[in-house]
Write an enzyme that holds these catalytic residues in place. Structure first.
Site, PDB file in Angstrom:
ATOM      1  N   GLU A   1     -31.912 -51.012  -8.681  1.00  0.00           N
ATOM      2  CA  GLU A   1     -31.920 -51.709 -10.040  1.00  0.00           C
ATOM      3  C   GLU A   1     -32.509 -52.988 -10.055  1.00  0.00           C
ATOM      4  O   GLU A   1     -32.887 -53.504 -11.296  1.00  0.00           O
ATOM      5  CB  GLU A   1     -30.313 -51.480 -10.681  1.00  0.00           C
ATOM      6  CG  GLU A   1     -29.802 -50.441 -11.045  1.00  0.00           C
ATOM      7  CD  GLU A   1     -28.395 -50.590 -11.541  1.00  0.00           C
ATOM      8  OE1 GLU A   1     -27.747 -51.406 -11.090  1.00  0.00           O
ATOM      9  OE2 GLU A   1     -28.137 -49.558 -12.388  1.00  0.00           O
TER      10      GLU A   1
ATOM     11  N   ASP B   1     -34.269 -43.722 -18.565  1.00  0.00           N
ATOM     12  CA  ASP B   1     -32.829 -44.939 -18.560  1.00  0.00           C
ATOM     13  C   ASP B   1     -33.514 -46.055 -18.291  1.00  0.00           C
ATOM     14  O   ASP B   1     -33.227 -47.275 -18.957  1.00  0.00           O
ATOM     15  CB  ASP B   1     -31.659 -44.276 -17.982  1.00  0.00           C
ATOM     16  CG  ASP B   1     -31.783 -44.315 -16.419  1.00  0.00           C
ATOM     17  OD1 ASP B   1     -32.945 -43.840 -16.007  1.00  0.00           O
ATOM     18  OD2 ASP B   1     -30.935 -43.844 -15.744  1.00  0.00           O
TER      19      ASP B   1
ATOM     20  N   TYR C   1     -50.153 -31.456 -23.909  1.00  0.00           N
ATOM     21  CA  TYR C   1     -50.437 -33.022 -24.065  1.00  0.00           C
ATOM     22  C   TYR C   1     -51.928 -33.018 -23.646  1.00  0.00           C
ATOM     23  O   TYR C   1     -52.411 -32.093 -22.722  1.00  0.00           O
ATOM     24  CB  TYR C   1     -49.561 -33.589 -22.733  1.00  0.00           C
ATOM     25  CG  TYR C   1     -48.247 -33.768 -23.008  1.00  0.00           C
ATOM     26  CD1 TYR C   1     -47.620 -33.265 -24.393  1.00  0.00           C
ATOM     27  CD2 TYR C   1     -47.507 -34.230 -22.294  1.00  0.00           C
ATOM     28  CE1 TYR C   1     -46.463 -33.667 -24.885  1.00  0.00           C
ATOM     29  CE2 TYR C   1     -45.937 -34.416 -22.454  1.00  0.00           C
ATOM     30  CZ  TYR C   1     -45.651 -34.064 -23.530  1.00  0.00           C
ATOM     31  OH  TYR C   1     -44.136 -34.094 -23.912  1.00  0.00           O
TER      32      TYR C   1
ATOM     33  N   HIS D   1     -30.747 -38.431 -16.614  1.00  0.00           N
ATOM     34  CA  HIS D   1     -31.799 -39.100 -16.685  1.00  0.00           C
ATOM     35  C   HIS D   1     -32.359 -38.885 -15.248  1.00  0.00           C
ATOM     36  O   HIS D   1     -32.469 -39.980 -14.338  1.00  0.00           O
ATOM     37  CB  HIS D   1     -31.586 -40.425 -16.960  1.00  0.00           C
ATOM     38  CG  HIS D   1     -31.590 -40.696 -18.458  1.00  0.00           C
ATOM     39  ND1 HIS D   1     -32.731 -40.471 -19.178  1.00  0.00           N
ATOM     40  CD2 HIS D   1     -30.563 -40.982 -19.432  1.00  0.00           C
ATOM     41  CE1 HIS D   1     -32.610 -40.817 -20.278  1.00  0.00           C
ATOM     42  NE2 HIS D   1     -31.084 -41.263 -20.600  1.00  0.00           N
TER      43      HIS D   1
END
Length: 404
Positions: free
Chosen positions: A376, A109, A301, A104
């Site tokens: 985090e 994530d 895209y 990731h």
């Protein structure tokens, strides 16, 4: 939104940070490629079940959760992408990838975790919600694009989504900050495949054949003049050839060379022009050297264009929750692509960046790097922002309907 509600959302996000960290690390240790996110899907469903949030599968490995407010109203969607990249992780952490060749490395994530965190905050406050929140856990952003098949399956309908918000981690932005962009945010992309054909011959007698490698070299060089000499320098375009393959032996003229690349543009007219010129330049350059070139262009895209009113709301929410000094307005678009663009093409949307950088802990590497990691604490910021965006939109929409 009242100050009390804002403070409560922020407090709830901080309180669940240990859980957010645990969720993110689980996703991080078991990365899966696009349209292969079966374990990831199972985990998302498990978390939604634990929260009592109804859900259904979409686009194969995707999931759509639905939080129904206590009273009727508008519908808003929040999106988080799911897939990982073909990279061997270079970090030595307890939560490093357990799957060789998968990582990731783009923060998906974290995106899923922020969405689950927002879901947890919204679900316990659904008595205050006037309307519906749809949670889009979307597969395959890095590859075939999972947004479009989800849309084709009807995730924007029943009830009709009126706004959509998404975020992406940014290692260029310190943790605790967000960045918004008005108007065009990301480029469109087209996949480019060129087959250059010549004629085999002995390497010692090149005049008796047509060297496809030499022809391809001229094609490669000529293609770069499209951006430098054909596109208005005030516009943006990129032509990158990332793969070259051809030839069979050192003393044999190659009969065929394959080139694979990508085209990135911001303006739809520039996009059409560049694609036409690529075909012309490749074919005519090869022909002038006695060979031929076959060009295949696959549209990928679309460009991501943010809705002004939705960006205004994200900016206001960010300033209210994080402080105006922690909200940056970016001036220039990015040449990377993002298939959130398909959601924003169908309904008003805003995509913004979430700061995850922390130099003291080594969270400094760019996305798609084997040592990418994030602070985090950003998970709580992202969860709070997404919950705040959804609640604010529904409240403001309810007030506008009352005024009518």
């Amino acid at each position: 939104m009242s100050t009390e509600q804002t403070n409560r959302i922020w407090r709830q996000a901080q309180e669940i940070l240990p859980w957010l960290s645990e969720v993110r690390r689980d996703f991080h240790q078991y990365p899966e490629f696009g349209m292969e996110e079966f374990r990831t899907q199972e985990q998302i469903i498990r978390y939604l079940d634990e929260m009592g949030i109804p859900h259904f599968k979409s686009a194969g490995t995707g999931v759509v959760g639905i939080i129904q407010g206590a009273s009727p109203g508008a519908t808003v969607a929040l999106r988080g992408d799911m897939d990982a990249l073909p990279i061997d992780e270079g970090n030595d952490t307890e939560y490093r990838s357990k799957i060789a060749g998968k990582m990731h490395a783009c923060g998906h994530d974290a995106h899923m975790t922020c969405l689950l965190g927002a879901a947890r905050i919204l679900n316990v406050s659904k008595q205050e919600l006037a309307g519906t929140v749809k949670l889009f856990f979307q597969p395959a952003e890095e590859t075939v694009g999972g947004a479009l098949p989800m849309i084709q399956e009807g995730v924007l309908e029943n009830p009709r989504v009126e706004a959509v918000f998404g975020l992406h981690v940014s290692p260029d932005l310190p943790v605790g900050k967000i960045a918004v962009k008005y108007g065009q945010m990301n480029a469109s992309s087209d996949d480019l495949y060129i087959t250059v054909r010549g004629e085999n011959g002995h390497g010692a007698y090149p005049h008796k054949g047509r060297d496809a490698i030499v022809i391809a070299a001229h094609v490669i060089t000529a293609l770069q003049t499209i951006v430098s000499r054909n596109v208005d320098p005030r516009e943006a375009a990129v032509i990158t050839l990332g793969v070259i393959s051809g030839g069979t032996a050192a003393n044999i003229l190659a009969q065929e060379v394959k080139l694979t690349g990508t085209i990135r543009t911001l303006d739809k007219h520039v996009r059409a022009f560049v694609k036409e010129r690529v075909r012309e330049v490749a074919e005519l350059t090869a022909r002038s050297l006695g060979g031929e070139a076959e060009v295949v262009l696959d549209e990928s895209y679309t460009s991501l264009v943010n809705d002004k009113a939705m960006v205004d709301q994200v900016k206001r929410c960010g300033e209210t929750m994080l402080g105006s000094e922690n909200v940056r307005v970016n001036e220039y678009p990015m040449m990377g692509v993002e298939d959130f663009a398909f959601f924003a093409e169908h309904v008003p949307g805003a995509f913004y960046h979430l700061g995850v950088r922390n130099e003291e802990t080594g969270c400094i590497y760019p996305v798609h790097h084997p040592r990418f990691d994030l602070d985090e604490r950003s998970l709580a910021v992202g969860a709070a922002m997404q919950a705040f965006n959804a609640m604010t939109f529904l409240q403001e929409r309810a007030l506008s309907l009352q005024a009518e």
